[in-house]
Scaffold this active site. Structure first.
Site, short mmCIF file in Angstrom:
data_model
loop_
_atom_site.label_atom_id
_atom_site.label_comp_id
_atom_site.label_asym_id
_atom_site.label_seq_id
_atom_site.Cartn_x
_atom_site.Cartn_y
_atom_site.Cartn_z
N ASN A 156 -1.84 -7.14 -3.41
CA ASN A 156 -1.36 -6.21 -4.45
C ASN A 156 0.16 -6.14 -4.53
OD1 ASN A 156 -1.46 -3.57 -6.14
ND2 ASN A 156 -0.34 -3.00 -4.28
N ALA B 116 0.81 -1.23 0.00
CA ALA B 116 0.00 0.00 0.00
C ALA B 116 0.83 1.27 0.00
CB ALA B 116 -0.92 -0.01 1.23
N TYR C 17 8.64 -12.69 -13.84
CA TYR C 17 7.41 -11.97 -13.45
C TYR C 17 6.19 -12.66 -14.05
CZ TYR C 17 4.04 -8.10 -13.18
OH TYR C 17 2.93 -7.33 -12.93
N ARG D 180 2.88 2.67 -2.21
CA ARG D 180 2.97 3.50 -3.43
C ARG D 180 2.23 2.82 -4.58
NH1 ARG D 180 7.83 1.22 -5.93
NH2 ARG D 180 8.70 -0.24 -4.44
N LYS E 131 3.00 -14.56 -12.10
CA LYS E 131 1.58 -14.20 -12.23
C LYS E 131 0.76 -15.40 -12.74
CE LYS E 131 1.97 -9.91 -10.78
NZ LYS E 131 1.40 -9.46 -9.51
N VAL F 33 5.35 -9.39 2.59
CA VAL F 33 4.71 -10.64 2.13
C VAL F 33 5.73 -11.73 1.79
CG1 VAL F 33 2.69 -9.38 1.27
CG2 VAL F 33 4.54 -9.98 -0.33
N1 LIG Z 1 2.09 -1.07 -13.10
C1 LIG Z 1 1.63 -1.91 -14.02
O1 LIG Z 1 1.61 -1.59 -15.23
C2 LIG Z 1 1.08 -3.25 -13.62
C3 LIG Z 1 0.53 -4.07 -14.61
C4 LIG Z 1 0.00 -5.30 -14.27
C5 LIG Z 1 0.03 -5.71 -12.95
N2 LIG Z 1 0.58 -4.91 -11.99
C6 LIG Z 1 0.60 -5.40 -10.61
O2 LIG Z 1 0.02 -4.42 -9.77
C7 LIG Z 1 0.59 -4.54 -8.45
C8 LIG Z 1 1.08 -3.17 -8.00
O3 LIG Z 1 2.05 -2.74 -8.95
P1 LIG Z 1 2.59 -1.22 -9.02
O4 LIG Z 1 2.73 -0.90 -10.43
O5 LIG Z 1 1.82 -0.36 -8.11
O6 LIG Z 1 4.07 -1.45 -8.42
P2 LIG Z 1 5.04 -0.46 -7.63
O7 LIG Z 1 4.69 0.95 -7.89
O8 LIG Z 1 6.40 -0.95 -7.93
O9 LIG Z 1 4.68 -0.76 -6.09
C9 LIG Z 1 4.91 -2.05 -5.60
C10 LIG Z 1 4.35 -2.12 -4.20
O10 LIG Z 1 4.57 -3.47 -3.71
C11 LIG Z 1 5.25 -3.36 -2.46
N3 LIG Z 1 6.07 -4.54 -2.19
C12 LIG Z 1 7.05 -5.08 -2.96
N4 LIG Z 1 7.57 -6.15 -2.35
C13 LIG Z 1 6.91 -6.29 -1.17
C14 LIG Z 1 6.98 -7.20 -0.10
N5 LIG Z 1 7.87 -8.21 -0.08
N6 LIG Z 1 6.12 -7.05 0.95
C15 LIG Z 1 5.23 -6.04 0.96
N7 LIG Z 1 5.13 -5.11 -0.02
C16 LIG Z 1 5.96 -5.26 -1.07
C17 LIG Z 1 6.07 -2.08 -2.55
O11 LIG Z 1 6.41 -1.66 -1.24
P3 LIG Z 1 7.79 -0.85 -0.92
O12 LIG Z 1 7.45 0.61 -1.10
O13 LIG Z 1 8.07 -1.23 0.50
O14 LIG Z 1 8.84 -1.33 -1.88
C18 LIG Z 1 5.04 -1.17 -3.23
O15 LIG Z 1 4.08 -0.71 -2.30
C19 LIG Z 1 1.71 -5.58 -8.55
O16 LIG Z 1 1.25 -6.83 -8.12
C20 LIG Z 1 2.00 -5.62 -10.05
O17 LIG Z 1 2.54 -6.85 -10.45
C21 LIG Z 1 1.11 -3.69 -12.30
#
Ligand SMILES: NC(=O)c1ccc[n+]([C@@H]2O[C@H](COP(=O)([O-])OP(=O)(O)OC[C@H]3O[C@@H](n4cnc5c(N)ncnc54)[C@H](OP(=O)(O)O)[C@@H]3O)[C@@H](O)[C@H]2O)c1
Length: 219
Positions: free
Chosen positions: A75, A9, A142, A11, A146, A49
């Site tokens: 998420n 949550a 990745y 970012r 998924k 997680v």
């Molecule tokens: N962006 C896209 O285009 C896209 C497309 C398809 C799917 N998704 C999926 O959407 C979700 C969110 O992506 P996003 O784009 O928002 O990514 P992001 O901006 O890189 O943010 C990732 C988030 O996950 C947290 N995180 C990473 N490892 C963690 C862990 N071990 N325990 C707890 N929190 C952890 C990060 O926390 P920290 O701040 O502590 O690092 C951050 O809050 C992901 O599952 C991603 O695969 C994204």
């Protein structure tokens, strides 16, 4: 109003999802590795997680404070910049990606399922990259993580059906976050909207599906 836990949550899409859920009147527990990064208006829950002890401690903290949970959103996710060529993919990079993106939701669902009430929902944030029906040739670790998350979604949907808990996977589309890059076509608000719909507006009996923008897509 529903009590919702959102992992990752701090970012990106998770942070925006918290904002949208608060706007709809939910009580939001923000699962974050650094509690200082929890979004305004949320209750921070320290949660990594990738670490089973952290997930167990978070579940115990929620049980003690609230005794129950309505919605769990898995998420949190990672995508390594070295995740490029399957033929030369380092095994430890694959394991690290699977551990966060697939085993993270696995252990989080196991830990929080006892708190979820009948009619509760689990939302797994997946990706089109995990679709076996249209294979991707980018970021293989990745995409594999998924695909496994999608498999877990189907399996947990079956396992939790008798308790009346819905489990679905959602693709947010390609979104402008740290992970998605500034080139992505969607804003975080557009990316999170499909997650908010699945949390609050999807038909209650719908389970074991994969959706984008509220529309079912192939596995
Ligand atoms: N962006 C896209 O285009 C896209 C497309 C398809 C799917 N998704 C999926 O959407 C979700 C969110 O992506 P996003 O784009 O928002 O990514 P992001 O901006 O890189 O943010 C990732 C988030 O996950 C947290 N995180 C990473 N490892 C963690 C862990 N071990 N325990 C707890 N929190 C952890 C990060 O926390 P920290 O701040 O502590 O690092 C951050 O809050 C992901 O599952 C991603 O695969 C994204």
């Amino acid at each position: 109003m529903p009590l919702v836990l959102v992992t990752g949550a701090s970012r990106g899409i998770g942070r925006e999802l918290c904002r949208q859920l608060l706007e709809r009147g939910c009580t939001v527990l923000a699962g974050v590795r650094d509690v200082a990064q929890a979004p305004p208006g949320t209750e921070p829950i320290e949660l990594d997680v990738a670490d089973g002890d952290s997930v167990a401690a978070a579940a115990e903290a929620v049980r003690t404070a609230h005794g129950t949970l309505d919605i769990l959103v898995n998420n949190a996710g990672i995508l390594s910049e070295d995740d490029e060529d399957l033929l030369e993919l380092p095994e430890d990079l694959l394991l690290e990606t699977l551990n966060t993106n697939a085993l993270g939701p696995f252990r989080t669902i196991q830990a929080f399922a006892p708190l979820l009430r009948k009619g509760g929902r689990i939302v797994n944030v997946s990706s089109g990259g995990g679709q076996l029906s249209s294979p991707s040739d980018w970021s293989p670790a990745y995409c594999l993580s998924k695909t496994l998350l999608n498999g877990l979604t189907v399996q947990f949907a079956q396992a939790l059906k008798p308790r009346g808990i819905a489990v679905n996977a959602v693709c947010p589309g390609w979104v402008r976050t740290d992970m998605g890059s500034p080139s992505a076509p969607r804003s975080v608000a557009e990316g999170a909207a499909g997650l908010t719909w699945l949390c609050l507006d999807a038909p209650p009996g719908m389970t074991g599906r994969f959706l984008r923008d509220g529309i079912e897509i192939p596995w």
